[in-house]
Write an enzyme that holds these catalytic residues in place. Structure first.
Site, PDB file in Angstrom:
ATOM      1  CD  GLU A  30       3.594 -13.664  -6.410  1.00 52.27           C
ATOM      2  OE1 GLU A  30       4.682 -13.245  -7.126  1.00 52.27           O
ATOM      3  OE2 GLU A  30       3.405 -13.403  -5.210  1.00 52.27           O
ATOM      4  CD  GLU A  60       1.304  -5.407  -7.754  1.00 53.15           C
ATOM      5  OE1 GLU A  60       1.290  -6.325  -6.975  1.00 53.15           O
ATOM      6  OE2 GLU A  60       0.514  -4.319  -7.310  1.00 53.15           O
ATOM      7  CG  ASP A 111      -8.982  -6.242 -11.365  1.00 54.30           C
ATOM      8  OD1 ASP A 111      -8.714  -7.471 -10.644  1.00 54.30           O
ATOM      9  OD2 ASP A 111     -10.047  -5.478 -11.021  1.00 54.30           O
ATOM     10  CG  ASP A 141      -4.440  -5.167  -1.223  1.00 55.66           C
ATOM     11  OD1 ASP A 141      -3.288  -5.571  -0.634  1.00 55.66           O
ATOM     12  OD2 ASP A 141      -4.551  -4.522  -2.448  1.00 55.66           O
ATOM     13  CE  LYS A 172     -11.565   1.766   7.671  1.00 57.23           C
ATOM     14  NZ  LYS A 172     -11.224   2.875   7.122  1.00 57.23           N
ATOM     15  CG  ASP A 211      -0.952 -10.175   7.063  1.00 52.27           C
ATOM     16  OD1 ASP A 211      -0.898 -10.180   5.839  1.00 52.27           O
ATOM     17  OD2 ASP A 211      -1.642  -9.102   7.627  1.00 52.27           O
TER      18      ASP A 211
HETATM   19  C1  LIG Z   1      -0.304  -6.740   0.484  1.00 48.61           C
HETATM   20  S1  LIG Z   1       0.346  -6.638  -0.999  1.00 48.61           S
HETATM   21  C2  LIG Z   1       1.350  -8.228  -1.054  1.00 48.61           C
HETATM   22  C3  LIG Z   1       2.469  -8.272  -2.131  1.00 48.61           C
HETATM   23  C4  LIG Z   1       3.269  -9.743  -2.250  1.00 48.61           C
HETATM   24  N1  LIG Z   1       2.427 -10.666  -2.614  1.00 48.61           N
HETATM   25  C5  LIG Z   1       4.028  -9.839  -0.981  1.00 48.61           C
HETATM   26  O1  LIG Z   1       3.436 -10.871  -0.171  1.00 48.61           O
HETATM   27  O2  LIG Z   1       4.807  -9.108  -0.734  1.00 48.61           O
HETATM   28  C6  LIG Z   1      -0.987  -7.007  -2.211  1.00 48.61           C
HETATM   29  C7  LIG Z   1      -0.427  -6.644  -3.670  1.00 48.61           C
HETATM   30  O3  LIG Z   1      -1.579  -7.104  -4.542  1.00 48.61           O
HETATM   31  C8  LIG Z   1      -1.892  -6.058  -5.344  1.00 48.61           C
HETATM   32  N2  LIG Z   1      -3.111  -6.068  -5.729  1.00 48.61           N
HETATM   33  C9  LIG Z   1      -4.440  -6.036  -5.133  1.00 48.61           C
HETATM   34  N3  LIG Z   1      -5.430  -6.376  -5.763  1.00 48.61           N
HETATM   35  C10 LIG Z   1      -5.180  -6.830  -7.021  1.00 48.61           C
HETATM   36  C11 LIG Z   1      -5.607  -7.031  -8.215  1.00 48.61           C
HETATM   37  N4  LIG Z   1      -6.969  -7.195  -8.347  1.00 48.61           N
HETATM   38  N5  LIG Z   1      -4.816  -7.391  -9.202  1.00 48.61           N
HETATM   39  C12 LIG Z   1      -3.568  -7.364  -9.392  1.00 48.61           C
HETATM   40  N6  LIG Z   1      -2.787  -6.698  -8.190  1.00 48.61           N
HETATM   41  C13 LIG Z   1      -3.507  -6.688  -7.096  1.00 48.61           C
HETATM   42  C14 LIG Z   1      -1.609  -4.829  -4.722  1.00 48.61           C
HETATM   43  O4  LIG Z   1      -1.147  -3.781  -5.651  1.00 48.61           O
HETATM   44  C15 LIG Z   1      -0.176  -5.268  -3.820  1.00 48.61           C
HETATM   45  O5  LIG Z   1       0.892  -5.172  -4.500  1.00 48.61           O
END
Ligand SMILES: C[S@@+](CC[C@H](N)C(=O)[O-])C[C@H]1O[C@@H](n2cnc3c(N)ncnc32)[C@H](O)[C@@H]1O
Length: 202
Positions: A33, A58, A85, A108, A112, A144
């Site tokens: 995940e 994460e 990452d 994410d 923009k 979303d």
């Molecule tokens: C919008 S949140 C969604 C969290 C979870 N999947 C949910 O649906 O509740 C996006 C998550 O992805 C993590 N994230 C974003 N880019 C990432 C990356 N390149 N590597 C690891 N985590 C990342 C962010 O820190 C954040 O916790």
């Protein structure tokens, strides 16, 4: 019972290719995940499927620690979390054909226009992800954000190695108690649409 330190796995060193099964006591199907946040999905999936070996990646330290603590408190033996990452991890550190299911929920959206290049789901990432998936493995993506969803659909449809399948066919719902990921629950409460796509590696 595993301690938090056993659940938190170190990110690989430069140039290292990992063996995901080395993190677990015994082998099994491997699911990844990306962006696991507070670990709601990992917890539900891990509890419902003890035969599956799950890694949550994460980036945010606070969420990473929260997720690891949660897995330890629930005494889950089949879940690990890594702070790194995920893009770099998938593109440079995973061996070929090791993933059974790849979960990406609410990546994410970088709304923009000038930030779109930061979005995770773009052709080079998907190319690497497909390489890491076993034949027949599934990729499930949920967002979303309608604009990002269009991009995700285009990128997935544009990869010869993936065939779109029905969400239900991809086996998402882990158990009857499952209410969704943290973001899914939050956005569903706000009445926002949730967009989903599943694909299978050919
Ligand atoms: C919008 S949140 C969604 C969290 C979870 N999947 C949910 O649906 O509740 C996006 C998550 O992805 C993590 N994230 C974003 N880019 C990432 C990356 N390149 N590597 C690891 N985590 C990342 C962010 O820190 C954040 O916790």
């Amino acid at each position: 019972m595993l301690a938090m330190e056993d659940i938190m796995v170190e990110p690989p060193a430069d140039g290292e290719v990992v063996d995901p099964m080395a993190w677990f006591d015994s082998p099994g199907p491997f699911e990844l995940e990306i962006g696991c946040g507070k670990g709601g999905f990992l917890l539900s999936r891990g509890r419902a499927h003890p035969e599956v070996r799950l890694l949550g990646i994460e980036w945010a330290n606070k969420f990473y620690k929260y997720a690891a603590d949660r897995m330890a408190r629930w005494k889950l033996e089949n879940v690990r979390v890594m702070r790194t990452d995920a893009k770099v991890f998938v593109m440079h550190h995973l061996p070929a054909a090791c993933i059974d299911v790849l979960h990406i929920y609410h990546p994410d959206p970088w709304p923009k226009k000038r930030h779109h290049k930061r979005r995770l789901i773009q052709p080079p990432f998907v190319e690497a992800a497909v390489r890491s998936m076993k034949a027949g493995a599934r990729m499930l993506v949920q967002t979303d954000h309608p604009g990002y969803f269009e991009q995700i659909q285009t990128v997935i449809a544009g990869h010869d190695g993936l065939r779109e399948i029905a969400w239900e066919e991809a086996g998402y719902i882990p158990d009857e108690d499952w209410g969704g990921t943290n973001y899914e629950i939050k956005y569903a409460r706000e009445g926002r649409d949730i967009f989903r796509i599943a694909a299978q590696r050919q």
